[in-house]
Design a protein around this motif. Structure first.
Motif, PDB file in Angstrom:
ATOM      1  N   ARG A 108       0.846  -1.188   0.000  1.00  0.00           N
ATOM      2  CA  ARG A 108       0.000   0.000   0.000  1.00  0.00           C
ATOM      3  C   ARG A 108       0.881   1.238   0.000  1.00  0.00           C
ATOM      4  O   ARG A 108       2.073   1.153   0.325  1.00  0.00           O
ATOM      5  N   ILE A 109       0.311   2.381  -0.294  1.00  0.00           N
ATOM      6  CA  ILE A 109       1.056   3.636  -0.244  1.00  0.00           C
ATOM      7  C   ILE A 109       1.674   3.778   1.152  1.00  0.00           C
ATOM      8  O   ILE A 109       1.012   3.527   2.163  1.00  0.00           O
ATOM      9  N   ALA A 110       2.931   4.155   1.174  1.00  0.00           N
ATOM     10  CA  ALA A 110       3.677   4.372   2.429  1.00  0.00           C
ATOM     11  C   ALA A 110       3.625   3.149   3.346  1.00  0.00           C
ATOM     12  O   ALA A 110       3.510   3.271   4.564  1.00  0.00           O
ATOM     13  N   GLU A 111       3.766   1.986   2.738  1.00  0.00           N
ATOM     14  CA  GLU A 111       3.656   0.740   3.503  1.00  0.00           C
ATOM     15  C   GLU A 111       4.688   0.635   4.619  1.00  0.00           C
ATOM     16  O   GLU A 111       4.410   0.094   5.691  1.00  0.00           O
ATOM     17  N   ARG A 112       5.867   1.179   4.373  1.00  0.00           N
ATOM     18  CA  ARG A 112       6.921   1.097   5.407  1.00  0.00           C
ATOM     19  C   ARG A 112       6.436   1.710   6.718  1.00  0.00           C
ATOM     20  O   ARG A 112       6.681   1.191   7.790  1.00  0.00           O
ATOM     21  N   TRP A 113       5.755   2.868   6.576  1.00  0.00           N
ATOM     22  CA  TRP A 113       5.244   3.545   7.765  1.00  0.00           C
ATOM     23  C   TRP A 113       4.076   2.767   8.352  1.00  0.00           C
ATOM     24  O   TRP A 113       3.894   2.715   9.561  1.00  0.00           O
ATOM     25  N   ASP A 131      -1.224   8.040   6.612  1.00  0.00           N
ATOM     26  CA  ASP A 131      -2.465   8.671   6.143  1.00  0.00           C
ATOM     27  C   ASP A 131      -2.169   9.953   5.359  1.00  0.00           C
ATOM     28  O   ASP A 131      -2.827  10.256   4.365  1.00  0.00           O
ATOM     29  N   TYR A 132      -1.174  10.681   5.849  1.00  0.00           N
ATOM     30  CA  TYR A 132      -0.788  11.938   5.180  1.00  0.00           C
ATOM     31  C   TYR A 132      -0.349  11.655   3.746  1.00  0.00           C
ATOM     32  O   TYR A 132      -0.767  12.333   2.804  1.00  0.00           O
ATOM     33  N   PHE A 133       0.475  10.627   3.599  1.00  0.00           N
ATOM     34  CA  PHE A 133       0.962  10.325   2.249  1.00  0.00           C
ATOM     35  C   PHE A 133      -0.168   9.835   1.334  1.00  0.00           C
ATOM     36  O   PHE A 133      -0.197  10.157   0.144  1.00  0.00           O
ATOM     37  N   VAL A 134      -1.089   9.083   1.901  1.00  0.00           N
ATOM     38  CA  VAL A 134      -2.245   8.638   1.111  1.00  0.00           C
ATOM     39  C   VAL A 134      -3.052   9.858   0.649  1.00  0.00           C
ATOM     40  O   VAL A 134      -3.432   9.972  -0.526  1.00  0.00           O
ATOM     41  N   ALA A 135      -3.276  10.789   1.587  1.00  0.00           N
ATOM     42  CA  ALA A 135      -4.041  11.995   1.253  1.00  0.00           C
ATOM     43  C   ALA A 135      -3.291  12.851   0.232  1.00  0.00           C
ATOM     44  O   ALA A 135      -3.893  13.428  -0.679  1.00  0.00           O
ATOM     45  N   TYR A 136      -1.982  12.896   0.394  1.00  0.00           N
ATOM     46  CA  TYR A 136      -1.189  13.707  -0.536  1.00  0.00           C
ATOM     47  C   TYR A 136      -1.251  13.127  -1.949  1.00  0.00           C
ATOM     48  O   TYR A 136      -1.447  13.854  -2.926  1.00  0.00           O
TER      49      TYR A 136
END
Ligand SMILES: Cc1cc2nc3c(=O)[nH]c(=O)nc-3n(C[C@H](O)[C@H](O)[C@H](O)COP(=O)(O)OP(=O)(O)OC[C@H]3O[C@@H](n4cnc5c(N)ncnc54)[C@H](O)[C@@H]3O)c2cc1C
Length: 114
Positions: A38-43, A83-88
């Motif tokens: 998923r987006i930003a999976e590492r986080w 969540d921020y990266f998903v929103a971005y």
């Protein structure tokens, strides 16, 4: 299986992949971002649960968007960062395809094609 061609392929939908997507779009360069999870999976799932950003929200963000409904002096949790990266990615309409792992990059006969 059909073949798809794209001018620029970005591997990984993390912080770097999203930033790269924004710059490519701003420069009118067709591209696709492939993210194995998923987006930003590492986080999201590849860090310890208690991880927070190492800087306050006003600092640890992209120039184009603040952490919404969040004290800008606070340190965002890892989920909040994800969540921020998903929103971005949504805000910039990044062409990210999740669940696609890149296994190999091979040069084709034409020197400019991978
Ligand atoms: C413990 C720790 C704390 C950190 N704290 C902070 C912080 O507070 N603030 C900060 O700015 N930075 C912090 N960092 C640095 C942080 O890792 C980077 O800022 C950021 O996550 C790097 O983004 P990236 O996109 O380069 O890599 P990543 O976030 O690692 O993203 C890479 C993405 O590529 C995907 N991927 C990998 N291989 C493939 C493949 N073959 N095919 C498809 N997809 C693939 C992965 O699933 C992943 O989503 C921290 C790092 C660590 C380890």
């Amino acid at each position: 299986m059909s073949n798809e061609k794209v001018e620029t392929l970005v591997v990984g939908g993390g912080q770097a992949g999203i930033a790269m997507s924004e710059h490519l779009s701003n420069n009118g360069i067709a591209h696709l971002v492939l993210e194995r999870n998923r987006i930003a999976e590492r986080w999201r799932s590849e860090r310890w649960d208690s991880l927070v950003a190492n800087g306050p929200a006003w600092h640890d963000r992209f120039p184009g968007m603040e952490f919404e409904n969040f004290d800008q002096e606070e340190f965002a949790s890892k989920e909040r960062v994800a969540d921020y990266f998903v929103a971005y990615a949504k805000m910039i309409d990044a062409p990210i395809r999740s669940g696609v792992e890149v296994q190999e990059a091979r040069k084709m006969d034409d020197d400019r094609v991978f």
